[in-house]
Motif scaffolding. Structure first.
Motif, PDB file in Angstrom:
ATOM      1  N   GLY A  35       0.831  -1.192   0.000  1.00  0.00           N
ATOM      2  CA  GLY A  35       0.000   0.000   0.000  1.00  0.00           C
ATOM      3  C   GLY A  35       0.870   1.248   0.000  1.00  0.00           C
ATOM      4  N   VAL A  36       0.711   2.090  -1.009  1.00  0.00           N
ATOM      5  CA  VAL A  36       1.567   3.268  -1.199  1.00  0.00           C
ATOM      6  C   VAL A  36       0.677   4.477  -1.465  1.00  0.00           C
ATOM      7  CG1 VAL A  36       3.440   4.280  -2.540  1.00  0.00           C
ATOM      8  CG2 VAL A  36       3.411   1.811  -2.129  1.00  0.00           C
ATOM      9  N   LEU A  37       0.671   5.430  -0.548  1.00  0.00           N
ATOM     10  CA  LEU A  37      -0.140   6.639  -0.697  1.00  0.00           C
ATOM     11  C   LEU A  37       0.525   7.654  -1.621  1.00  0.00           C
ATOM     12  CD1 LEU A  37      -1.145   7.115   3.039  1.00  0.00           C
ATOM     13  CD2 LEU A  37      -2.765   6.713   1.165  1.00  0.00           C
ATOM     14  N   PHE A  38      -0.280   8.413  -2.352  1.00  0.00           N
ATOM     15  CA  PHE A  38       0.214   9.577  -3.081  1.00  0.00           C
ATOM     16  C   PHE A  38       0.402  10.725  -2.090  1.00  0.00           C
ATOM     17  CE2 PHE A  38      -1.190   6.978  -6.484  1.00  0.00           C
ATOM     18  CZ  PHE A  38      -0.566   7.428  -7.639  1.00  0.00           C
ATOM     19  N   PRO A  39       1.335  11.641  -2.343  1.00  0.00           N
ATOM     20  CA  PRO A  39       1.652  12.690  -1.364  1.00  0.00           C
ATOM     21  C   PRO A  39       0.669  13.849  -1.328  1.00  0.00           C
ATOM     22  CG  PRO A  39       3.048  12.925  -3.291  1.00  0.00           C
ATOM     23  CD  PRO A  39       2.268  11.642  -3.476  1.00  0.00           C
ATOM     24  N   GLN A  40      -0.345  13.814  -2.168  1.00  0.00           N
ATOM     25  CA  GLN A  40      -1.377  14.849  -2.139  1.00  0.00           C
ATOM     26  C   GLN A  40      -2.656  14.257  -2.709  1.00  0.00           C
ATOM     27  OE1 GLN A  40       0.800  17.541  -4.814  1.00  0.00           O
ATOM     28  NE2 GLN A  40      -0.873  17.387  -6.273  1.00  0.00           N
TER      29      GLN A  40
ATOM     30  N   TYR B  50      -7.951  11.251  -1.304  1.00  0.00           N
ATOM     31  CA  TYR B  50      -6.713  10.523  -1.057  1.00  0.00           C
ATOM     32  C   TYR B  50      -6.627   9.360  -2.039  1.00  0.00           C
ATOM     33  CZ  TYR B  50      -6.808  13.041   3.387  1.00  0.00           C
ATOM     34  OH  TYR B  50      -6.861  14.018   4.350  1.00  0.00           O
ATOM     35  N   ALA B  51      -5.408   9.026  -2.450  1.00  0.00           N
ATOM     36  CA  ALA B  51      -5.210   7.962  -3.426  1.00  0.00           C
ATOM     37  C   ALA B  51      -4.120   7.011  -2.930  1.00  0.00           C
ATOM     38  CB  ALA B  51      -4.831   8.537  -4.787  1.00  0.00           C
ATOM     39  N   MET B  52      -4.326   5.727  -3.163  1.00  0.00           N
ATOM     40  CA  MET B  52      -3.362   4.727  -2.724  1.00  0.00           C
ATOM     41  C   MET B  52      -3.201   3.625  -3.774  1.00  0.00           C
ATOM     42  SD  MET B  52      -3.304   2.052   0.503  1.00  0.00           S
ATOM     43  CE  MET B  52      -4.235   3.140   1.555  1.00  0.00           C
ATOM     44  N   LEU B  53      -1.948   3.275  -4.026  1.00  0.00           N
ATOM     45  CA  LEU B  53      -1.626   2.118  -4.849  1.00  0.00           C
ATOM     46  C   LEU B  53      -1.558   0.885  -3.951  1.00  0.00           C
ATOM     47  CD1 LEU B  53       1.265   3.839  -6.799  1.00  0.00           C
ATOM     48  CD2 LEU B  53      -0.998   3.327  -7.745  1.00  0.00           C
ATOM     49  N   SER B  54      -1.888  -0.267  -4.506  1.00  0.00           N
ATOM     50  CA  SER B  54      -1.759  -1.507  -3.754  1.00  0.00           C
ATOM     51  C   SER B  54      -1.593  -2.672  -4.714  1.00  0.00           C
ATOM     52  CB  SER B  54      -2.976  -1.738  -2.842  1.00  0.00           C
ATOM     53  OG  SER B  54      -4.130  -2.028  -3.605  1.00  0.00           O
ATOM     54  N   ARG B  55      -1.308  -3.838  -4.143  1.00  0.00           N
ATOM     55  CA  ARG B  55      -1.130  -5.042  -4.960  1.00  0.00           C
ATOM     56  C   ARG B  55      -1.936  -6.189  -4.357  1.00  0.00           C
ATOM     57  NH1 ARG B  55       4.158  -8.245  -4.417  1.00  0.00           N
ATOM     58  NH2 ARG B  55       2.754  -9.560  -3.197  1.00  0.00           N
ATOM     59  N   PRO B  56      -3.189  -6.378  -4.781  1.00  0.00           N
ATOM     60  CA  PRO B  56      -3.966  -7.524  -4.299  1.00  0.00           C
ATOM     61  C   PRO B  56      -3.183  -8.823  -4.473  1.00  0.00           C
ATOM     62  CG  PRO B  56      -5.358  -6.054  -5.569  1.00  0.00           C
ATOM     63  CD  PRO B  56      -3.953  -5.561  -5.740  1.00  0.00           C
ATOM     64  N   SER B  57      -3.323  -9.719  -3.490  1.00  0.00           N
ATOM     65  CA  SER B  57      -2.448 -10.892  -3.434  1.00  0.00           C
ATOM     66  C   SER B  57      -3.221 -12.087  -2.900  1.00  0.00           C
ATOM     67  CB  SER B  57      -1.246 -10.580  -2.540  1.00  0.00           C
ATOM     68  OG  SER B  57      -1.678 -10.312  -1.213  1.00  0.00           O
ATOM     69  N   ASP B  58      -2.488 -13.111  -2.468  1.00  0.00           N
ATOM     70  CA  ASP B  58      -3.099 -14.199  -1.725  1.00  0.00           C
ATOM     71  C   ASP B  58      -2.449 -14.251  -0.347  1.00  0.00           C
ATOM     72  OD1 ASP B  58      -0.643 -15.467  -2.027  1.00  0.00           O
ATOM     73  OD2 ASP B  58      -1.335 -16.843  -3.583  1.00  0.00           O
ATOM     74  N   ASN B  59      -2.599 -15.363   0.351  1.00  0.00           N
ATOM     75  CA  ASN B  59      -2.141 -15.424   1.736  1.00  0.00           C
ATOM     76  C   ASN B  59      -0.697 -15.902   1.871  1.00  0.00           C
ATOM     77  OD1 ASN B  59      -2.637 -15.000   4.482  1.00  0.00           O
ATOM     78  ND2 ASN B  59      -3.200 -17.144   4.823  1.00  0.00           N
ATOM     79  N   GLY B  60      -0.057 -16.226   0.756  1.00  0.00           N
ATOM     80  CA  GLY B  60       1.293 -16.772   0.846  1.00  0.00           C
ATOM     81  C   GLY B  60       2.279 -16.006  -0.009  1.00  0.00           C
ATOM     82  N   HIS B  61       3.242 -16.735  -0.562  1.00  0.00           N
ATOM     83  CA  HIS B  61       4.244 -16.130  -1.433  1.00  0.00           C
ATOM     84  C   HIS B  61       3.647 -16.023  -2.838  1.00  0.00           C
ATOM     85  CE1 HIS B  61       7.166 -16.330   1.748  1.00  0.00           C
ATOM     86  NE2 HIS B  61       6.886 -17.610   1.933  1.00  0.00           N
ATOM     87  N   THR B  62       2.890 -14.950  -3.018  1.00  0.00           N
ATOM     88  CA  THR B  62       1.985 -14.798  -4.148  1.00  0.00           C
ATOM     89  C   THR B  62       2.688 -14.929  -5.499  1.00  0.00           C
ATOM     90  OG1 THR B  62       0.883 -13.190  -2.738  1.00  0.00           O
ATOM     91  CG2 THR B  62       0.144 -13.334  -5.010  1.00  0.00           C
ATOM     92  N   PRO B  63       2.241 -15.848  -6.345  1.00  0.00           N
ATOM     93  CA  PRO B  63       2.850 -15.995  -7.676  1.00  0.00           C
ATOM     94  C   PRO B  63       2.207 -15.110  -8.732  1.00  0.00           C
ATOM     95  CG  PRO B  63       1.316 -17.777  -7.317  1.00  0.00           C
ATOM     96  CD  PRO B  63       1.286 -16.936  -6.060  1.00  0.00           C
ATOM     97  N   PHE B  64       1.563 -14.022  -8.295  1.00  0.00           N
ATOM     98  CA  PHE B  64       0.931 -13.081  -9.221  1.00  0.00           C
ATOM     99  C   PHE B  64       0.877 -11.728  -8.533  1.00  0.00           C
ATOM    100  CE2 PHE B  64      -2.411 -14.885  -6.600  1.00  0.00           C
ATOM    101  CZ  PHE B  64      -3.126 -13.774  -6.204  1.00  0.00           C
ATOM    102  N   GLY B  65       0.537 -10.676  -9.278  1.00  0.00           N
ATOM    103  CA  GLY B  65       0.373  -9.376  -8.644  1.00  0.00           C
ATOM    104  C   GLY B  65       0.308  -8.244  -9.639  1.00  0.00           C
ATOM    105  N   ASP B  66      -0.787  -7.485  -9.593  1.00  0.00           N
ATOM    106  CA  ASP B  66      -0.974  -6.282 -10.395  1.00  0.00           C
ATOM    107  C   ASP B  66      -0.989  -5.075  -9.467  1.00  0.00           C
ATOM    108  OD1 ASP B  66      -1.473  -8.116 -12.443  1.00  0.00           O
ATOM    109  OD2 ASP B  66      -3.657  -7.969 -12.200  1.00  0.00           O
ATOM    110  N   ILE B  67      -0.684  -3.900 -10.007  1.00  0.00           N
ATOM    111  CA  ILE B  67      -0.793  -2.649  -9.256  1.00  0.00           C
ATOM    112  C   ILE B  67      -2.161  -2.037  -9.525  1.00  0.00           C
ATOM    113  CG2 ILE B  67       0.145  -0.335  -8.916  1.00  0.00           C
ATOM    114  CD1 ILE B  67       2.863  -1.397  -9.790  1.00  0.00           C
ATOM    115  N   TRP B  68      -2.875  -1.715  -8.426  1.00  0.00           N
ATOM    116  CA  TRP B  68      -4.176  -1.070  -8.499  1.00  0.00           C
ATOM    117  C   TRP B  68      -4.115   0.271  -7.785  1.00  0.00           C
ATOM    118  CZ3 TRP B  68      -9.043  -3.229 -10.204  1.00  0.00           C
ATOM    119  CH2 TRP B  68      -8.924  -4.500 -10.808  1.00  0.00           C
TER     120      TRP B  68
END
Length: 321
Positions: A147-152, A158-176
């Protein structure tokens, strides 16, 4: 603003991003309880710098610790983890905390981290002084990381980037990207960036995740990120850069095909997790054309790298997918 750490490019080097010659700057045993200190966040504070550091103890329990520095390189890290008070919620349960980011927005320093609440999600908190900390509602349902917030605010939210995942060592990942009117309720989730096809840019073909706080530049938002390839030796993490549209940051204008920094030094290749360059913070000085990046190396130590901001921007535009 405090003068950011800096070291000139080594002679005979043509690297856009170059490593600090005294890396790593924080050893895995920098505090008595630690097994490793890595993936940490730094901001200007007072006449120096403050940080929130991921410190895994010798039971390998993951938590975040505050620290302070006059020069951004030599750090005094508290020996006890941050104790959170209730912020905009009474529910501040946390089984673990790791991989923090920190940003100043309006009147306080906001902290995000991967928070353990029935699986990994994005925790949010704030501080005014890096002494007293307040935990807020988790941003999302499990499972999520980076989770990465924008500075303004963007378009009043408010805006935040994140990477939805699973519960382990996720073998996938997009930035949202997601938006909030109040740092409590998050929605309007939009896809920003996916991993690349293997044949186009293999270093980032398995997953991608946002790194340091995005930097506002003339072209939009400069977003440093990590990309991952799954090799026969496991995941390999490297650092790239993208430029997002200023007003609609779910639109990617440029994105590096080659990485900017990949695991090549012993402290990046050997550690608790081999072959990891994982950026979590970046200090910049637009007037001086300087960029200083803090990154976790091999999930064990904290290292630094430097670059000319203008050169990173130009490299991203000239070497875009």
């Amino acid at each position: 603003m405090s003068t950011i750490p800096w070291q000139e490019r080594p002679e005979n080097s043509n690297e856009v991003i170059w490593r600090y010659s005294e890396n790593p700057i924080i050893d895995r045993y920098a505090i008595p309880s630690s097994n490793s200190i890595f993936n940490s966040a730094v901001v200007p504070f007072g006449d120096g710098f403050a940080g929130v550091f991921r410190c895994d103890n010798k039971a390998v329990q993951m938590n975040i610790f505050a620290g302070f520095s006059k020069d951004g390189i030599n750090w005094d890290i508290n020996h006890e983890p941050i104790e959170m008070k209730a912020g905009n919620t009474e529910m501040i349960e946390s089984a673990y905390k790791y991989d923090p980011r920190v940003v100043f927005i309006e009147d306080r320093y906001w902290i995000t981290w991967c928070n353990g609440y029935n699986g990994p999600t994005i925790g949010i908190g704030y501080t005014f002084d890096f002494v007293e900390f307040f935990q807020c509602e988790n941003a999302y349902l499990p499972f999520n990381r980076n989770g990465v917030l924008f500075p303004q605010k963007i378009n009043g939210k408010y805006a935040m980037l994140s990477r939805p995942s699973d519960n382990g060592h996720t073998p996938f990942g997009d930035i949202w990207i997601s938006y909030s009117p109040d740092m409590k309720y998050w929605g309007e989730h939009r896809l920003v960036m996916k991993p690349t096809p293997f044949e186009d840019s293999a270093w980032q073909c398995t997953k991608v995740g946002a790194g340091p706080i995005p930097i506002l530049i003339d072209e939009g938002w400069l977003m440093m990120y990590h990309g991952v390839i799954n090799t026969c030796n496991g995941f390999r993490y490297a650092m790239g850069a993208a430029i997002l549209d200023k007003d609609q940051p779910n639109k990617v204008k440029y994105r590096t095909q080659p990485y900017l920094l990949g695991p090549a030094k012993l402290y990046e290749q050997v550690g608790d997790v081999a072959n990891v360059v994982f950026p979590c913070a970046a200090l910049h000085d637009i007037k001086e054309d300087k960029l200083a990046v803090y990154y976790g190396a091999a999930d064990t130590v904290v290292a630094m790298a430097f670059g000319k901001l203008s050169e990173v921007i130009q490299f991203t535009k000239d070497n875009s997918l």
